[in-house]
Design a protein around this motif. Sequence first.
Motif, short mmCIF file in Angstrom:
data_model
loop_
_atom_site.label_atom_id
_atom_site.label_comp_id
_atom_site.label_asym_id
_atom_site.label_seq_id
_atom_site.Cartn_x
_atom_site.Cartn_y
_atom_site.Cartn_z
N TYR A 43 0.84 -1.29 -0.03
CA TYR A 43 -0.21 -0.01 -0.02
C TYR A 43 1.00 1.24 0.00
O TYR A 43 2.09 1.01 0.30
CB TYR A 43 -1.03 0.05 1.45
CG TYR A 43 -0.05 0.25 2.63
CD1 TYR A 43 0.18 1.65 3.00
CD2 TYR A 43 0.07 -0.52 3.33
CE1 TYR A 43 0.76 1.98 4.17
CE2 TYR A 43 0.57 -0.40 4.84
CZ TYR A 43 0.80 0.83 5.00
OH TYR A 43 1.53 1.22 5.99
N MET A 64 -13.94 -5.83 -1.09
CA MET A 64 -13.55 -5.46 0.56
C MET A 64 -14.91 -5.42 1.60
O MET A 64 -15.91 -5.21 0.94
CB MET A 64 -12.81 -4.09 0.31
CG MET A 64 -11.46 -4.15 -0.07
SD MET A 64 -10.64 -2.66 0.15
CE MET A 64 -10.32 -2.55 1.76
N THR A 65 -14.36 -6.02 2.83
CA THR A 65 -15.34 -6.05 3.82
C THR A 65 -14.84 -4.91 4.89
O THR A 65 -13.95 -4.42 4.59
CB THR A 65 -15.42 -7.37 4.54
OG1 THR A 65 -14.22 -7.41 5.02
CG2 THR A 65 -15.83 -8.48 3.57
N SER A 77 -11.84 -5.91 6.09
CA SER A 77 -10.53 -5.42 5.31
C SER A 77 -10.06 -3.83 5.57
O SER A 77 -9.08 -3.68 5.62
CB SER A 77 -11.14 -5.63 3.80
OG SER A 77 -11.28 -6.95 3.51
N TYR A 78 -11.27 -3.13 5.50
CA TYR A 78 -10.85 -1.62 5.91
C TYR A 78 -10.14 -1.49 7.12
O TYR A 78 -9.31 -0.89 7.33
CB TYR A 78 -12.22 -0.83 5.87
CG TYR A 78 -12.75 -0.57 4.48
CD1 TYR A 78 -11.79 0.11 3.52
CD2 TYR A 78 -13.85 -1.30 4.08
CE1 TYR A 78 -12.49 0.36 2.20
CE2 TYR A 78 -14.26 -1.18 2.69
CZ TYR A 78 -13.55 -0.34 1.86
OH TYR A 78 -14.20 0.03 0.34
N ARG A 103 -8.27 -3.70 8.80
CA ARG A 103 -6.80 -3.96 8.76
C ARG A 103 -5.91 -2.94 8.01
O ARG A 103 -4.90 -2.66 8.52
CB ARG A 103 -6.83 -5.30 7.90
CG ARG A 103 -7.20 -6.49 8.78
CD ARG A 103 -7.27 -7.83 7.67
NE ARG A 103 -7.71 -8.85 8.54
CZ ARG A 103 -8.27 -10.16 7.83
NH1 ARG A 103 -8.25 -10.03 6.59
NH2 ARG A 103 -8.58 -11.16 8.73
N PRO A 152 -17.42 -10.14 9.11
CA PRO A 152 -16.30 -10.07 8.07
C PRO A 152 -16.72 -10.60 6.62
O PRO A 152 -15.85 -10.44 5.83
CB PRO A 152 -15.28 -10.77 8.86
CG PRO A 152 -15.95 -11.52 9.98
CD PRO A 152 -17.14 -10.93 9.95
N SER A 197 -19.59 -8.44 2.30
CA SER A 197 -18.83 -7.29 1.28
C SER A 197 -19.67 -6.16 1.40
O SER A 197 -20.90 -6.21 1.53
CB SER A 197 -18.77 -7.84 0.16
OG SER A 197 -17.86 -9.07 -0.19
#
Length: 248
Positions: A88, A196-197, A200-201, A203, A242, A245
């Motif tokens: 990233y 993304m879930t 995910s965000y 993390r 989690p 989506s």
Amino acid sequence: MNEQRVVRYGDRATRQYADQFCELFRRLIPANQQMSPTIILGHAADRRLADFSREGDPQPIDYSLYLAVQGDRVVGFLNLLTSVDRNYALIDYLGALPSTGSVSWEMLETAWHDHAKTLKSPFMLMFEIAPPVAESARSRAKARLFTEYARMRGLATRKAPIDYVQPDMDYKAMEGTTELPADLYIASNPDALAAMTKLSYLRLVESIYFDGYVRTVGIDEDYMRYISRLYEKLRASNEDDPSTSNSG
């Protein structure tokens, strides 16, 4: 007209601009969003952040400060953190004098060409915007700039569907005196964003907080505890299935 160029801060030739950067930074960045510009200059001179990982496996972070220079005058700056291991890039601070036209775009272009090839597709390009876009014309303009640039690069952009908080950056004030509600935007491959879930965000937020804030402000036990408490509070307030989506 004076020639305009973008340079990456760090070598002897660019260190002549340190004082001008500090002055422009204090002028353009709201006081409640500032960290000491000398901290930024120190990391930018090293071009990396000190090794640190909560898991005990140091993750190298490339630290870049780009300066837009017109003649001998600093007219803009862009601060970028890049993690090859976590795949990233985080746009931290961005500022430019209003009379300089496309200078923000030119700094984004320079940073892109320096770092895009080091990341694997689909990577995440992240940026915080405070105050939230709904509350500020300045924030709306910045969101529009990032979104349009990402689109030009073939990326989709989405505001993270979580209640995000920009941490306190005052090294000595552990009371959360400058915590700010903010919008967190993610640019990436459209399919990657669609998958993304909220987990995910979250993390990504964890990486921003610990790879970015802790290592930039200083690896200090008090600050680490503060960031840990803030992250756990944010995580608890955004708990979600989690496997679900986010459809945006």
